[in-house]
Scaffold this active site. Structure first.
Site, PDB file in Angstrom:
ATOM      1  N   CYS A 190      38.791  26.399  38.129  1.00 18.65           N
ATOM      2  CA  CYS A 190      39.866  25.200  38.073  1.00 18.65           C
ATOM      3  C   CYS A 190      39.562  24.427  39.345  1.00 18.65           C
ATOM      4  O   CYS A 190      40.151  24.941  40.286  1.00 18.65           O
ATOM      5  CB  CYS A 190      40.931  25.435  37.364  1.00 18.65           C
ATOM      6  SG  CYS A 190      42.286  24.412  37.743  1.00 18.65           S
ATOM      7  N   GLY A 226      44.874  28.881  49.614  1.00 25.86           N
ATOM      8  CA  GLY A 226      46.017  29.725  50.229  1.00 25.86           C
ATOM      9  C   GLY A 226      46.192  31.039  49.463  1.00 25.86           C
ATOM     10  O   GLY A 226      46.093  31.980  49.619  1.00 25.86           O
ATOM     11  N   TYR A 253      45.682  41.629  36.975  1.00 28.20           N
ATOM     12  CA  TYR A 253      44.936  40.770  38.148  1.00 28.20           C
ATOM     13  C   TYR A 253      46.036  39.954  38.785  1.00 28.20           C
ATOM     14  O   TYR A 253      46.866  39.173  38.085  1.00 28.20           O
ATOM     15  CB  TYR A 253      43.945  39.841  37.485  1.00 28.20           C
ATOM     16  CG  TYR A 253      43.158  38.861  38.573  1.00 28.20           C
ATOM     17  CD1 TYR A 253      42.999  39.035  39.775  1.00 28.20           C
ATOM     18  CD2 TYR A 253      42.830  37.660  37.971  1.00 28.20           C
ATOM     19  CE1 TYR A 253      42.266  38.329  40.956  1.00 28.20           C
ATOM     20  CE2 TYR A 253      42.176  36.757  38.946  1.00 28.20           C
ATOM     21  CZ  TYR A 253      41.856  37.149  40.121  1.00 28.20           C
ATOM     22  OH  TYR A 253      41.488  36.067  41.135  1.00 28.20           O
ATOM     23  N   ASN A 295      45.968  37.321  40.730  1.00 29.73           N
ATOM     24  CA  ASN A 295      45.972  35.897  40.690  1.00 29.73           C
ATOM     25  C   ASN A 295      46.766  35.403  39.223  1.00 29.73           C
ATOM     26  O   ASN A 295      46.883  34.279  39.096  1.00 29.73           O
ATOM     27  CB  ASN A 295      44.652  35.379  40.906  1.00 29.73           C
ATOM     28  CG  ASN A 295      44.576  34.995  42.324  1.00 29.73           C
ATOM     29  OD1 ASN A 295      45.559  34.716  43.228  1.00 29.73           O
ATOM     30  ND2 ASN A 295      43.344  34.690  42.896  1.00 29.73           N
ATOM     31  N   TYR A 296      46.701  36.394  38.347  1.00 26.24           N
ATOM     32  CA  TYR A 296      47.254  35.958  37.102  1.00 26.24           C
ATOM     33  C   TYR A 296      48.883  36.599  36.982  1.00 26.24           C
ATOM     34  O   TYR A 296      49.105  37.423  36.125  1.00 26.24           O
ATOM     35  CB  TYR A 296      46.358  36.435  35.692  1.00 26.24           C
ATOM     36  CG  TYR A 296      44.961  35.889  35.710  1.00 26.24           C
ATOM     37  CD1 TYR A 296      44.616  34.643  36.376  1.00 26.24           C
ATOM     38  CD2 TYR A 296      43.792  36.575  35.028  1.00 26.24           C
ATOM     39  CE1 TYR A 296      43.422  34.286  36.309  1.00 26.24           C
ATOM     40  CE2 TYR A 296      42.834  35.930  35.035  1.00 26.24           C
ATOM     41  CZ  TYR A 296      42.124  34.797  35.304  1.00 26.24           C
ATOM     42  OH  TYR A 296      41.231  34.199  35.395  1.00 26.24           O
TER      43      TYR A 296
END
Ligand SMILES: Cc1cc2nc3c(=O)[nH]c(=O)nc-3n(C[C@H](O)[C@H](O)[C@H](O)COP(=O)(O)OP(=O)(O)OC[C@H]3O[C@@H](n4cnc5c(N)ncnc54)[C@H](O)[C@@H]3O)c2cc1C
Ligand SMILES: *[C@@H]1O[C@H](CO)[C@@H](O)[C@H](O)[C@H]1NC(C)=O
Ligand SMILES: *[C@@H]1O[C@H](CO)[C@@H](O)[C@H](O)[C@H]1NC(C)=O
Ligand SMILES: *[C@@H]1O[C@H](CO)[C@@H](O)[C@H](O)[C@H]1NC(C)=O
Ligand SMILES: *[C@@H]1O[C@H](CO)[C@@H](O)[C@H](O)[C@H]1NC(C)=O
Ligand SMILES: *[C@@H]1O[C@H](CO)[C@@H](O)[C@H](O)[C@H]1NC(C)=O
Ligand SMILES: *[C@@H]1O[C@H](CO)[C@@H](O)[C@H](O)[C@H]1NC(C)=O
Ligand SMILES: *[C@@H]1O[C@H](CO)[C@@H](O)[C@H](O)[C@H]1NC(C)=O
Length: 531
Positions: free
Chosen positions: A173, A179, A473, A475-476
């Site tokens: 995406c 960051g 995860y 980032n999820y």
């Protein structure tokens, strides 16, 4: 780019000389503290926003990517700082500490739980890195410096502007910010060949809790290890990343093959589990699972498995490779499109046909949805019978826009050791599962209906995925996995979610945290605890 030692020291000395604020009004104190450092306050127009500024709401809104956190009842920051210089960040850290304010850093704003701009520990300040977007590509050395407020779309665009044969391994995406993304991992279509974004970081500059600007050498290998997958927010403010670019061929090949249950989707998904992590590293085939109306069955609901793939090479190499490794899918020449790597970035972002400049756009249509995401890891194949149970549950779901996504690992992902960086999902992981639920209906009952359903579905999935811990995860991000509660910020409490995200690396992260931020200033609902 490096600050001189003299200017660094002068900032630290002047920080120390500020007297402790005493007024009852924290935000006045914060502003005073801040302005005190920059007596020429003209230079601060467009840097500090409080709710009294007309543009406060639009600045806050500008990087909210999830309507769940755009409600009137969502806690709002007392101050938003949009720094123009590194010194603005150093002073913001100092003044937030002085005034006991919670501190949040926002780059792209894609955090699944809005942690970069929502804090229940009020009062809080947001540092929004919207003005830190510069990107310098060094083609000769195949490296780049990327400021953390840039998006991955901007990065891809700037690389392609300079070279047709260099790329970078990060997410799909384009509006995701580097960051959060690099500090939390960063998986994408070439990760089976090159690992995740964090695997390709070679240096970084950050500001620590004492306002010092550190690079890899001065921060040391422990801290440099921690920020590559352990999340940046627990450790400081990352200013910029130095990354290693990776070779990509002039021509890559993409395909999407859709199969419904009537077209043997179950068998194909089942078979995919034995192929996707072992096949040639140049090939990544992910699967979106969606519920659709069947065209052949009177519009009855069915499951569609959408096999979406990138091959780092041409069609004439891909076809025999697929014939050998996954003939069941029946991939045909007509299903495939050859294109450049940068065009494939548009393809996977559903932006095919748009000019490349669309990658510079920081907003996307999905920002308008309420969204809840969760994740899992598969460490063994799910049986056909198991898949059928899952489809049945999905078909009966009382929610409209749900999908889940299988991202295959293996290849480079499993060659890198589990402890190389904090991201532990390596050898033995077949694929990652991302669950995504979107909705548009406002209101509490809609909110409750959707949140309840996705949690139920997640519970339902338990027998099919990794256990002890049930991995996730970073980032999820998912606050359902557990939070650092106000009354309990203990290591034991944090281990509940920490072991899921980081496995055996969690303890070392806590050691690093204890060393670099012993007062736990950089804290949020899922920040690394002090030992
Ligand atoms: C639509 C969408 C698509 C996605 N696709 C992918 C994908 O393909 N692959 C993948 O791996 N992930 C993907 N993600 C997840 C994404 O990687 C994470 O949400 C990531 O953390 C977002 O980074 P950000 O800078 O945009 O978010 P932010 O919300 O700004 O930040 C996320 C976290 O990092 C912290 N942080 C941000 N900047 C800094 C900084 N400079 N210094 C220190 N801490 C910082 C924040 O405080 C927050 O805790 C996707 C997410 C969304 C919403
Ligand atoms: C916000 O308001 C203050 C005064 O209340 C002013 O000093 C500052 O420049 C304003 N910020 C912006 C970005 O307009
Ligand atoms: C490549 O890196 C070397 C060593 O770090 C450096 O001396 C050189 O200037 C770099 N090349 C460019 C084009 O910046
Ligand atoms: C596959 O299905 C999706 C919807 O799930 C659709 O958007 C896409 O166009 C289809 N692709 C092909 C090649 O059929
Ligand atoms: C499904 O698989 C069976 C055998 O496994 C095969 O006979 C049939 O043609 C396949 N159907 C489709 C639509 O591909
Ligand atoms: C599928 O059918 C249902 C019920 O007939 C309808 O409400 C829905 O809009 C349809 N969805 C699609 C994607 O066509
Ligand atoms: C950026 O994308 C959004 C959402 O697709 C769109 O509404 C907007 O017009 C785009 N902006 C520009 C400058 O193209
Ligand atoms: C904090 O939580 C942990 C794990 O849930 C628990 O073992 C511990 O007793 C709690 N401590 C306090 C002070 O509540």
């Amino acid at each position: 780019m490096k600050p001189s030692i003299v200017s660094l020291l002068s900032v630290i000395i002047s920080l120390l000389s500020i007297s402790r604020a005493t007024s009852a009004h924290i935000h006045e104190n914060f502003l005073q503290c801040f302005y005190h450092q920059f007596p020429n306050s003209n230079s601060l127009s467009n840097v500090i926003y409080t709710p009294r500024n007309a543009s406060y709401a639009s600045v806050l809104q500008s990087s909210i990517r999830n309507q769940r956190f755009a409600k009137p009842t969502t806690p709002k920051p007392l101050v938003i700082v949009t720094p123009l210089q590194e010194a603005h960040i150093q002073v913001a850290i100092y003044c937030a500490r002085e005034n006991g304010m919670n501190f949040r850093v926002r780059s792209g704003g894609h955090d699944f739980e809005g942690l970069s701009y929502v804090s229940h520990a009020v009062p809080f300040v947001i540092i929004d890195l919207i003005n830190f977007q510069s990107i310098t590509i060094d083609v000769e050395n195949s490296t780049a410096w990327v400021q953390s407020g840039a998006t991955i779309g901007q990065l891809y665009y700037r690389i392609a502007e300079k070279s047709k044969t260099l790329g970078f391994s990060a997410g799909v995406c384009p509006t995701v910010g580097v960051g959060g993304h690099f500090s939390g991992g960063g998986f994408g279509m070439i990760s089976r060949k090159y690992g995740i974004a964090a695997d390709n970081v070679i240096d970084a500059r950050l500001i620590d809790v004492n306002g010092r600007i550190l690079d890899r050498k001065s921060m040391g290998e422990d801290l440099f290890w921690a920020i590559r997958g352990g999340g940046g927010a627990s450790f400081g403010v990352i200013l910029t990343w130095h990354i290693k670019l990776v070779p990509v061929p002039q021509i890559v090949t993409v395909f999407t093959v859709n199969k419904t249950l009537e077209q043997n989707a179950t068998k194909l998904v089942h078979q995919w589990q034995y192929v996707a992590d072992k096949v040639d590293n140049n090939l990544l085939i992910r699967i979106f699972i969606r519920r659709v109306n069947s065209s052949s069955q009177d519009g009855r609901r069915t499951i569609q498995a959408s096999f979406v793939s990138l091959f780092l090479g041409g069609l004439d190499t891909l076809l025999p490779l697929m014939q050998e490794s996954f003939p069941e899918l029946g991939l045909a020449r007509e299903d495939c499109i050859e294109m450049s790597w940068i065009e494939s970035i548009l393809y996977f972002a559903d932006l095919s046909g748009e000019p490349l400049e669309v990658l510079l756009n920081r907003t996307s249509s999905i920002d308008q949805y309420f969204f809840k995401g969760k994740s899992d890891y598969a460490v063994e194949p799910i049986s056909e019978d198991g898949l059928e149970q899952i489809w049945k549950e999905f078909i009966a779901a009382p929610v409209e826009t749900f999908e889940f996504l299988f991202n295959p690992y293996g290849g480079r992902m499993s060659e890198i050791s589990k402890i190389e960086i904090p991201f532990p999902h390596r050898y033995g992981t077949l694929y990652n599962i991302h669950y995504g639920l979107y909705w548009v209906e406002k209101g509490t009952s809609s909110y409750n209906k959707h949140m309840t359903w996705i949690r139920r579905f997640y519970n339902f999935m338990a027998p099919f995925v990794s256990k002890s811990p049930r991995s996730a995860y970073l980032n999820y991000r998912d606050l359902d996995l557990g939070e650092n509660n106000k009354g309990n910020t203990s290591y034991a409490q944090a281990s509940i979610w920490g072991l899921k995200y980081f496995g055996i690396n969690f303890k070392r992260l806590a050691h690093v945290k204890t060393m670099v931020d012993p007062g736990n200033f950089f804290k949020n609902e899922q920040s690394i605890p002090i030992l």
